[in-house]
Write a protein that holds these residues in place. Structure first.
Motif, PDB file in Angstrom:
ATOM      1  N   THR A 103      -5.876 -15.803   4.442  1.00 24.48           N
ATOM      2  CA  THR A 103      -6.925 -15.340   5.353  1.00 24.48           C
ATOM      3  C   THR A 103      -8.295 -15.729   4.808  1.00 24.48           C
ATOM      4  O   THR A 103      -8.531 -15.745   3.602  1.00 24.48           O
ATOM      5  CB  THR A 103      -6.872 -13.813   5.517  1.00 24.48           C
ATOM      6  N   SER A 104      -9.190 -16.033   5.740  1.00 21.64           N
ATOM      7  CA  SER A 104     -10.549 -16.437   5.367  1.00 21.64           C
ATOM      8  C   SER A 104     -11.440 -16.370   6.590  1.00 21.64           C
ATOM      9  O   SER A 104     -10.972 -16.563   7.733  1.00 21.64           O
ATOM     10  CB  SER A 104     -10.555 -17.865   4.805  1.00 21.64           C
ATOM     11  N   ALA A 123      -4.292 -23.750   1.657  1.00 20.24           N
ATOM     12  CA  ALA A 123      -4.088 -22.302   1.568  1.00 20.24           C
ATOM     13  C   ALA A 123      -4.093 -21.661   2.947  1.00 20.24           C
ATOM     14  O   ALA A 123      -3.248 -20.802   3.272  1.00 20.24           O
ATOM     15  CB  ALA A 123      -5.158 -21.678   0.679  1.00 20.24           C
ATOM     16  N   ILE A 124      -5.045 -22.063   3.801  1.00 16.21           N
ATOM     17  CA  ILE A 124      -5.136 -21.485   5.149  1.00 16.21           C
ATOM     18  C   ILE A 124      -3.945 -21.921   6.000  1.00 16.21           C
ATOM     19  O   ILE A 124      -3.386 -21.127   6.775  1.00 16.21           O
ATOM     20  CB  ILE A 124      -6.479 -21.892   5.800  1.00 16.21           C
ATOM     21  N   GLN A 125      -3.535 -23.176   5.843  1.00 15.68           N
ATOM     22  CA  GLN A 125      -2.365 -23.647   6.587  1.00 15.68           C
ATOM     23  C   GLN A 125      -1.090 -22.910   6.169  1.00 15.68           C
ATOM     24  O   GLN A 125      -0.148 -22.796   6.952  1.00 15.68           O
ATOM     25  CB  GLN A 125      -2.196 -25.150   6.383  1.00 15.68           C
ATOM     26  N   LYS A 164     -12.261 -18.189  11.511  1.00  7.06           N
ATOM     27  CA  LYS A 164     -12.980 -17.729  12.702  1.00  7.06           C
ATOM     28  C   LYS A 164     -14.039 -18.739  13.144  1.00  7.06           C
ATOM     29  O   LYS A 164     -14.389 -18.816  14.316  1.00  7.06           O
ATOM     30  CB  LYS A 164     -13.647 -16.379  12.422  1.00  7.06           C
ATOM     31  N   LYS A 165     -14.534 -19.513  12.178  1.00  9.22           N
ATOM     32  CA  LYS A 165     -15.618 -20.457  12.473  1.00  9.22           C
ATOM     33  C   LYS A 165     -15.090 -21.778  13.014  1.00  9.22           C
ATOM     34  O   LYS A 165     -15.744 -22.444  13.812  1.00  9.22           O
ATOM     35  CB  LYS A 165     -16.446 -20.700  11.208  1.00  9.22           C
ATOM     36  N   PHE A 166     -13.889 -22.178  12.559  1.00  2.00           N
ATOM     37  CA  PHE A 166     -13.364 -23.489  12.931  1.00  2.00           C
ATOM     38  C   PHE A 166     -12.038 -23.345  13.677  1.00  2.00           C
ATOM     39  O   PHE A 166     -11.108 -22.702  13.185  1.00  2.00           O
ATOM     40  CB  PHE A 166     -13.146 -24.354  11.680  1.00  2.00           C
ATOM     41  N   SER A 167     -11.980 -23.958  14.847  1.00  3.95           N
ATOM     42  CA  SER A 167     -10.706 -23.966  15.577  1.00  3.95           C
ATOM     43  C   SER A 167      -9.697 -24.851  14.861  1.00  3.95           C
ATOM     44  O   SER A 167      -8.496 -24.582  14.879  1.00  3.95           O
ATOM     45  CB  SER A 167     -10.920 -24.458  17.010  1.00  3.95           C
ATOM     46  N   ASN A 192     -20.074 -27.406   2.235  1.00  2.00           N
ATOM     47  CA  ASN A 192     -21.138 -26.423   2.454  1.00  2.00           C
ATOM     48  C   ASN A 192     -20.609 -25.166   3.144  1.00  2.00           C
ATOM     49  O   ASN A 192     -21.089 -24.062   2.885  1.00  2.00           O
ATOM     50  CB  ASN A 192     -22.273 -27.036   3.281  1.00  2.00           C
ATOM     51  N   ASP A 193     -19.629 -25.328   4.028  1.00  2.00           N
ATOM     52  CA  ASP A 193     -19.026 -24.179   4.713  1.00  2.00           C
ATOM     53  C   ASP A 193     -18.274 -23.286   3.725  1.00  2.00           C
ATOM     54  O   ASP A 193     -18.338 -22.053   3.810  1.00  2.00           O
ATOM     55  CB  ASP A 193     -18.057 -24.657   5.798  1.00  2.00           C
TER      56      ASP A 193
END
Length: 409
Positions: free
Chosen positions: A291-292, A285-287, A296-299, A307-308
């Motif tokens: 938006t999520s 979905a992000i690829q 911002k947390k993972f490059s 868990n994330d």
């Protein structure tokens, strides 16, 4: 601790009077493990053995520092008999949970008290020699550092995912590159009797015997982790099936899709209702532009873990919430089939995804109501486990203790 008794405990070649004496001692230990305390008269009645013979065995167990005299009863009128029970730290049992990216190790004593543990040791589970040797090293390090003599450790129970035959010690999913049973390899490496167990069954046993049940005799435990496993309890006993492979719930063919499951087949429940499916759905979905807060947390979104995703849902991340909702709906469809087949008193949902709480449970229950028979599902209570996935190591040690003491088969 008497080393001779420990040898006898594992020795299948003793016979005659020696065999009978060892079996009686094991029965006494099992009685104390199940009932905590007992008197000479109660043991004599329970086993239909003379009081002098029980008294002799009790004295030997006290001498071997396995049993302790806890003093007089307080409730009886008249002459009060002595109560006997297990010596808590006379023996220890170690459980090891092997997950995809960590190891957890726990040790309990004869009275089921947790005396040592080490959680989330970094580890990469791969089906190769390097991963196996790393696992052995971490267990050896744990045994070396604990404050217990090795001869007091009656066994080590190691949990692995996939097909495990605990009776033979063979693993058919991981570390299956030796002709001999994998349990034999561990015993040679560790110098301690070792037993293999499927991780879901060990986690199930921990739940079923450590506060998860009240009066229920028939219950199911669903482990929703990267995969999906099922623990089955019938009449208060774990159900294994012919070869120990029962509970492959994640591989029932429920979806009409072309997604290849890890088992090699298509349409399995795991392909759309597991942790692997959730992570894959989020990444895709992000690829594709969704938006999520995870971006911002993972490059690199490939680094995201279950868990994330759960944490993101609890921070009101719409993508994570909707993805977990969809997993819950599809998992509930599979659970509806289980309810129609087993009509269980209780279903406990555990594993990593249980931590997503109502984001998983609400759509799951709605789906169960939609797909199962109402007359059947009204009898089933559904709860989320509060123990977490690391409880599997404790479950392994509890199952090992009770199996060695012959409380469970």
């Amino acid at each position: 601790m008497s080393s001779s008794f420990l040898k006898d405990l594992h020795n299948a070649n003793i016979s005659g009077v020696a065999y009978k004496n060892v079996q009686l001692k094991k029965k006494i230990l099992a009685y104390f493990a199940a009932h905590e305390l007992g008197t000479i008269a109660e043991l004599s009645k329970a086993f239909n053995v003379s009081i002098p013979k029980i008294n002799e065995s009790i004295n030997e167990l006290i001498e071997e520092k396995l049993v302790k005299d806890y003093g007089k009863q307080t409730s009886n009128v008249g002459r009060k008999p002595n109560n006997y029970g297990l010596e808590a730290n006379s023996a220890f049992f170690i459980g090891v949970q092997v997950s995809e990216d960590y190891i957890s190790i726990a040790m309990i004593n004869m009275k089921k008290e947790l005396v040592a543990h080490k959680d989330e040791i970094p580890f990469l589970l791969e089906n190769n020699e390097r991963s196996l040797q790393h696992l052995c090293k971490e267990i050896k390090d744990f045994v070396t550092k604990i404050a217990a003599k090795q001869e007091k450790i009656l066994g080590i129970g190691i949990n692995l995912s996939g097909r495990i035959n605990y009776r033979t010690g063979y693993s058919y999913s991981y570390f299956n590159f030796y002709e001999d049973p994998l349990s034999n390899f561990f015993e040679q490496q560790l110098g301690i009797h070792t037993f293999l167990e499927n991780d879901t069954k060990a986690l199930s046993y921990g739940e079923f015997t450590n506060g998860g049940l009240s009066d229920e005799k028939d219950a199911l435990f669903i482990n929703v982790d990267n995969g999906i496993g099922l623990g089955i309890m019938i009449n208060k006993q774990l159900y294994y099936g012919k070869s120990g492979f029962s509970g492959e719930f994640g591989h029932i063919p429920i979806f009409d899709n072309d997604i290849i499951c890890r088992c090699g087949k298509k349409g399995c429940l795991e392909t759309e209702a597991s942790g692997h499916a959730l992570r894959k759905k989020i990444i895709e979905a992000i690829q594709n532009g969704a938006t999520s807060i995870l971006t911002k947390k993972f490059s690199s979104i490939e680094d995201v873990r279950l868990n994330d995703i759960i944490l993101a849902a609890k921070k009101d991340d719409t993508l994570a919430i909707e993805a977990i909702n969809e997993i819950g709906e599809k998992l509930g469809r599979g659970m509806a089939a289980l309810i129609n087949i087993f009509n269980p008193e209780l279903i406990i949902i555990g594993g990593i995804l249980a931590k997503s709480e109502e984001y998983l449970s609400l759509p799951l229950k709605n789906s169960i109501n939609k797909y199962s028979l109402s007359m059947v599902n009204k009898d089933t209570k559904i709860v989320l486990s509060t123990h977490g996935e690391k409880f599997a190591a404790i479950g392994a040690s509890l199952l090992l203790r009770d199996r060695l003491l012959e409380i469970t088969k």
